[in-house]
Design a protein around this motif. Structure first.
Motif, PDB file in Angstrom:
ATOM      1  N   ALA A  93      11.333  21.711   0.787  1.00  0.00           N
ATOM      2  CA  ALA A  93       9.930  21.491   1.151  1.00  0.00           C
ATOM      3  C   ALA A  93       9.809  21.247   2.654  1.00  0.00           C
ATOM      4  CB  ALA A  93       9.368  20.299   0.373  1.00  0.00           C
ATOM      5  N   GLN A  94       8.643  21.512   3.191  1.00  0.00           N
ATOM      6  CA  GLN A  94       8.377  21.281   4.606  1.00  0.00           C
ATOM      7  C   GLN A  94       7.186  20.346   4.747  1.00  0.00           C
ATOM      8  OE1 GLN A  94       8.078  24.887   6.939  1.00  0.00           O
ATOM      9  NE2 GLN A  94       9.416  25.999   5.523  1.00  0.00           N
ATOM     10  N   LEU A  95       7.293  19.388   5.659  1.00  0.00           N
ATOM     11  CA  LEU A  95       6.181  18.487   5.969  1.00  0.00           C
ATOM     12  C   LEU A  95       5.203  19.203   6.885  1.00  0.00           C
ATOM     13  CD1 LEU A  95       4.813  15.686   6.025  1.00  0.00           C
ATOM     14  CD2 LEU A  95       6.315  15.105   7.931  1.00  0.00           C
ATOM     15  N   VAL A  96       3.937  19.319   6.449  1.00  0.00           N
ATOM     16  CA  VAL A  96       2.965  20.038   7.265  1.00  0.00           C
ATOM     17  C   VAL A  96       1.782  19.173   7.686  1.00  0.00           C
ATOM     18  CG1 VAL A  96       3.568  22.298   6.338  1.00  0.00           C
ATOM     19  CG2 VAL A  96       1.802  20.955   5.199  1.00  0.00           C
ATOM     20  N   LEU A  97       1.503  18.102   6.954  1.00  0.00           N
ATOM     21  CA  LEU A  97       0.400  17.216   7.317  1.00  0.00           C
ATOM     22  C   LEU A  97       0.784  15.777   7.029  1.00  0.00           C
ATOM     23  CD1 LEU A  97      -2.705  19.089   5.811  1.00  0.00           C
ATOM     24  CD2 LEU A  97      -2.068  18.945   8.223  1.00  0.00           C
ATOM     25  N   ARG A  98       0.139  14.843   7.727  1.00  0.00           N
ATOM     26  CA  ARG A  98       0.365  13.424   7.461  1.00  0.00           C
ATOM     27  C   ARG A  98      -0.974  12.701   7.427  1.00  0.00           C
ATOM     28  NH1 ARG A  98       4.612  10.269  11.125  1.00  0.00           N
ATOM     29  NH2 ARG A  98       3.117  10.825  12.753  1.00  0.00           N
ATOM     30  N   ASP A  99      -1.102  11.804   6.496  1.00  0.00           N
ATOM     31  CA  ASP A  99      -2.338  11.064   6.302  1.00  0.00           C
ATOM     32  C   ASP A  99      -2.606  10.107   7.463  1.00  0.00           C
ATOM     33  OD1 ASP A  99      -3.354   8.208   4.953  1.00  0.00           O
ATOM     34  OD2 ASP A  99      -4.482   9.966   4.315  1.00  0.00           O
ATOM     35  N   VAL A 100      -3.860  10.066   7.913  1.00  0.00           N
ATOM     36  CA  VAL A 100      -4.302   9.088   8.907  1.00  0.00           C
ATOM     37  C   VAL A 100      -5.439   8.292   8.288  1.00  0.00           C
ATOM     38  CG1 VAL A 100      -5.278   8.700  11.190  1.00  0.00           C
ATOM     39  CG2 VAL A 100      -3.667  10.593  10.834  1.00  0.00           C
ATOM     40  N   ARG A 101      -5.252   6.994   8.165  1.00  0.00           N
ATOM     41  CA  ARG A 101      -6.262   6.145   7.543  1.00  0.00           C
ATOM     42  C   ARG A 101      -6.637   5.030   8.501  1.00  0.00           C
ATOM     43  NH1 ARG A 101      -5.105   4.000   1.577  1.00  0.00           N
ATOM     44  NH2 ARG A 101      -5.058   6.259   1.303  1.00  0.00           N
ATOM     45  N   PHE A 102      -7.887   5.067   8.981  1.00  0.00           N
ATOM     46  CA  PHE A 102      -8.383   4.069   9.927  1.00  0.00           C
ATOM     47  C   PHE A 102      -7.444   3.937  11.133  1.00  0.00           C
ATOM     48  CE2 PHE A 102     -10.311   3.039   5.892  1.00  0.00           C
ATOM     49  CZ  PHE A 102     -11.633   2.790   6.236  1.00  0.00           C
ATOM     50  N   GLY A 103      -6.950   5.082  11.610  1.00  0.00           N
ATOM     51  CA  GLY A 103      -6.095   5.102  12.786  1.00  0.00           C
ATOM     52  C   GLY A 103      -4.632   4.873  12.506  1.00  0.00           C
ATOM     53  N   ALA A 104      -4.264   4.562  11.259  1.00  0.00           N
ATOM     54  CA  ALA A 104      -2.875   4.276  10.921  1.00  0.00           C
ATOM     55  C   ALA A 104      -2.251   5.469  10.195  1.00  0.00           C
ATOM     56  CB  ALA A 104      -2.786   3.039  10.035  1.00  0.00           C
ATOM     57  N   THR A 105      -1.050   5.870  10.611  1.00  0.00           N
ATOM     58  CA  THR A 105      -0.332   6.958   9.950  1.00  0.00           C
ATOM     59  C   THR A 105       0.757   6.426   9.026  1.00  0.00           C
ATOM     60  OG1 THR A 105       1.199   7.145  11.811  1.00  0.00           O
ATOM     61  CG2 THR A 105      -0.758   8.557  11.853  1.00  0.00           C
ATOM     62  N   ALA A 106       0.851   5.126   8.873  1.00  0.00           N
ATOM     63  CA  ALA A 106       1.845   4.520   7.995  1.00  0.00           C
ATOM     64  C   ALA A 106       1.315   3.185   7.506  1.00  0.00           C
ATOM     65  CB  ALA A 106       3.166   4.322   8.739  1.00  0.00           C
ATOM     66  N   TYR A 107       1.938   2.660   6.463  1.00  0.00           N
ATOM     67  CA  TYR A 107       1.583   1.322   6.003  1.00  0.00           C
ATOM     68  C   TYR A 107       2.853   0.575   5.643  1.00  0.00           C
ATOM     69  CZ  TYR A 107       2.264   3.268   1.298  1.00  0.00           C
ATOM     70  OH  TYR A 107       2.785   3.871   0.184  1.00  0.00           O
ATOM     71  N   SER A 108       2.772  -0.735   5.650  1.00  0.00           N
ATOM     72  CA  SER A 108       3.940  -1.559   5.388  1.00  0.00           C
ATOM     73  C   SER A 108       3.947  -2.059   3.948  1.00  0.00           C
ATOM     74  CB  SER A 108       3.946  -2.776   6.325  1.00  0.00           C
ATOM     75  OG  SER A 108       4.053  -2.371   7.672  1.00  0.00           O
ATOM     76  N   ALA A 109       5.153  -2.204   3.403  1.00  0.00           N
ATOM     77  CA  ALA A 109       5.284  -2.900   2.126  1.00  0.00           C
ATOM     78  C   ALA A 109       4.918  -4.362   2.359  1.00  0.00           C
ATOM     79  CB  ALA A 109       6.722  -2.801   1.620  1.00  0.00           C
ATOM     80  N   VAL A 110       4.179  -4.938   1.428  1.00  0.00           N
ATOM     81  CA  VAL A 110       3.797  -6.345   1.542  1.00  0.00           C
ATOM     82  C   VAL A 110       4.136  -7.065   0.245  1.00  0.00           C
ATOM     83  CG1 VAL A 110       1.960  -5.960   3.214  1.00  0.00           C
ATOM     84  CG2 VAL A 110       1.434  -5.873   0.774  1.00  0.00           C
ATOM     85  N   ALA A 111       4.349  -8.364   0.348  1.00  0.00           N
ATOM     86  CA  ALA A 111       4.596  -9.186  -0.830  1.00  0.00           C
ATOM     87  C   ALA A 111       3.426 -10.147  -1.003  1.00  0.00           C
ATOM     88  CB  ALA A 111       5.903  -9.966  -0.678  1.00  0.00           C
ATOM     89  N   TYR A 112       2.876 -10.191  -2.212  1.00  0.00           N
ATOM     90  CA  TYR A 112       1.823 -11.126  -2.565  1.00  0.00           C
ATOM     91  C   TYR A 112       2.429 -12.288  -3.343  1.00  0.00           C
ATOM     92  CZ  TYR A 112      -1.701  -7.522  -1.598  1.00  0.00           C
ATOM     93  OH  TYR A 112      -2.489  -6.582  -1.010  1.00  0.00           O
ATOM     94  N   THR A 113       1.841 -13.469  -3.222  1.00  0.00           N
ATOM     95  CA  THR A 113       2.292 -14.602  -4.013  1.00  0.00           C
ATOM     96  C   THR A 113       1.106 -15.445  -4.451  1.00  0.00           C
ATOM     97  OG1 THR A 113       3.762 -16.535  -4.075  1.00  0.00           O
ATOM     98  CG2 THR A 113       2.625 -16.090  -2.000  1.00  0.00           C
ATOM     99  N   ASN A 114       1.250 -16.124  -5.581  1.00  0.00           N
ATOM    100  CA  ASN A 114       0.249 -17.094  -6.021  1.00  0.00           C
ATOM    101  C   ASN A 114       0.745 -18.519  -5.800  1.00  0.00           C
ATOM    102  OD1 ASN A 114       2.160 -17.357  -8.058  1.00  0.00           O
ATOM    103  ND2 ASN A 114       0.990 -16.080  -9.495  1.00  0.00           N
ATOM    104  N   ASP A 115       1.837 -18.657  -5.031  1.00  0.00           N
ATOM    105  CA  ASP A 115       2.415 -19.962  -4.732  1.00  0.00           C
ATOM    106  C   ASP A 115       2.632 -20.111  -3.226  1.00  0.00           C
ATOM    107  OD1 ASP A 115       3.685 -22.399  -4.719  1.00  0.00           O
ATOM    108  OD2 ASP A 115       5.294 -21.830  -6.104  1.00  0.00           O
ATOM    109  N   PRO A 116       1.543 -20.242  -2.445  1.00  0.00           N
ATOM    110  CA  PRO A 116       1.688 -20.319  -0.986  1.00  0.00           C
ATOM    111  C   PRO A 116       2.472 -21.537  -0.517  1.00  0.00           C
ATOM    112  CG  PRO A 116      -0.553 -20.822  -1.662  1.00  0.00           C
ATOM    113  CD  PRO A 116       0.137 -20.288  -2.869  1.00  0.00           C
TER     114      PRO A 116
END
Length: 236
Positions: A108-131
């Motif tokens: 496969a070949q990469l031909v396009l990349r998503d741009v969302r609100f100026g960002a071309t990537a996003y980070s993995a995040v961790a949520y918790t209910n025990d701050p």
């Protein structure tokens, strides 16, 4: 109180892969422009909203390309790769890990990349209910632009009232070591942001992810958050 975001981690990129396509002329493998193509993707919405989300995209592409573009909904990103390999789809919209597999397995070949609100990537995040367990500071509220949604952040991920793109890190990742014995909601093993990077991060913090945590399998980002909100998992 909304559940805080614990840590921003490694980046996962939404990408579009096109197999059997000549990069210089935009045509098929034999240089001819096809009469139709099939696009395989995993929508960010569910159920009755699928047609509403998919039809405008395929109609837009059909008009712009001058050919019929058909849309096929896949259950997960791995399924988009298999659709590409079996020629059930000629174009896929997938994540970074699946794109890598598509390149390795099917050229496969990469031909396009998503741009969302100026960002071309996003980070993995961790949520918790025990701050109290995972946050060094008092959680603050900031707006995640891609929602838009106001979310609770801690460990310096965002400043109070800030506009967040969902990029950055790793921040607060050392607190994953505190997850020993906890229930952790994890997505499909093929998901870079929902499984692969978090598991690697926890192992780098000294956890045996097969023994030290209880893995709670979930499908998709929404269900990971819901598991934390409902108390089915301590981290998602």
């Amino acid at each position: 109180m909304r559940k805080p975001l614990l840590a921003a981690g490694a980046v996962a990129i939404l990408s579009l892969g096109l197999a059997g396509c000549a990069a210089d002329d935009g045509g098929s493998a034999d240089g001819e422009w096809p009469d139709e193509i099939t696009l395989s993707l995993v929508p960010s919405v569910e159920g009755e909203d699928l047609a509403e989300a998919l039809d405008p995209l395929t109609a837009y592409l059909s008009d712009g390309l001058g050919i019929d573009v058909n849309g096929v909904v896949a259950n997960n990103y791995a399924a988009t790769v298999e659709a590409l390999g079996s020629d059930q789809s000629q174009v896929i919209i997938s994540d970074a890990g699946s794109l890598y597999n598509a390149i390795q397995q099917y050229d496969a070949q990469l031909v396009l990349r998503d741009v969302r609100f100026g960002a071309t990537a996003y980070s993995a995040v961790a949520y918790t209910n025990d701050p109290d367990k995972y946050c060094d500071d008092e959680p603050v509220m900031a707006t995640y632009d891609a929602g838009p949604a106001e979310l609770s952040y801690c460990n310096g991920l965002e400043e109070a009232g800030a506009s967040a793109l969902g990029e950055g890190g790793p921040i607060g990742i050392e607190h994953l070591a505190d997850a020993k014995g906890a229930k952790v909601a994890l997505q499909s093993a093929t998901s870079p942001a929902g499984y692969q990077y978090p598991v690697v991060a926890m192992r780098e913090q000294g956890l045996d992810t097969d023994k030290d945590i209880e893995q709670i399998p979930v499908e998709g980002n929404n269900n990971a958050i819901i598991a934390v909100a409902n108390g089915d998992a301590e981290i998602g």
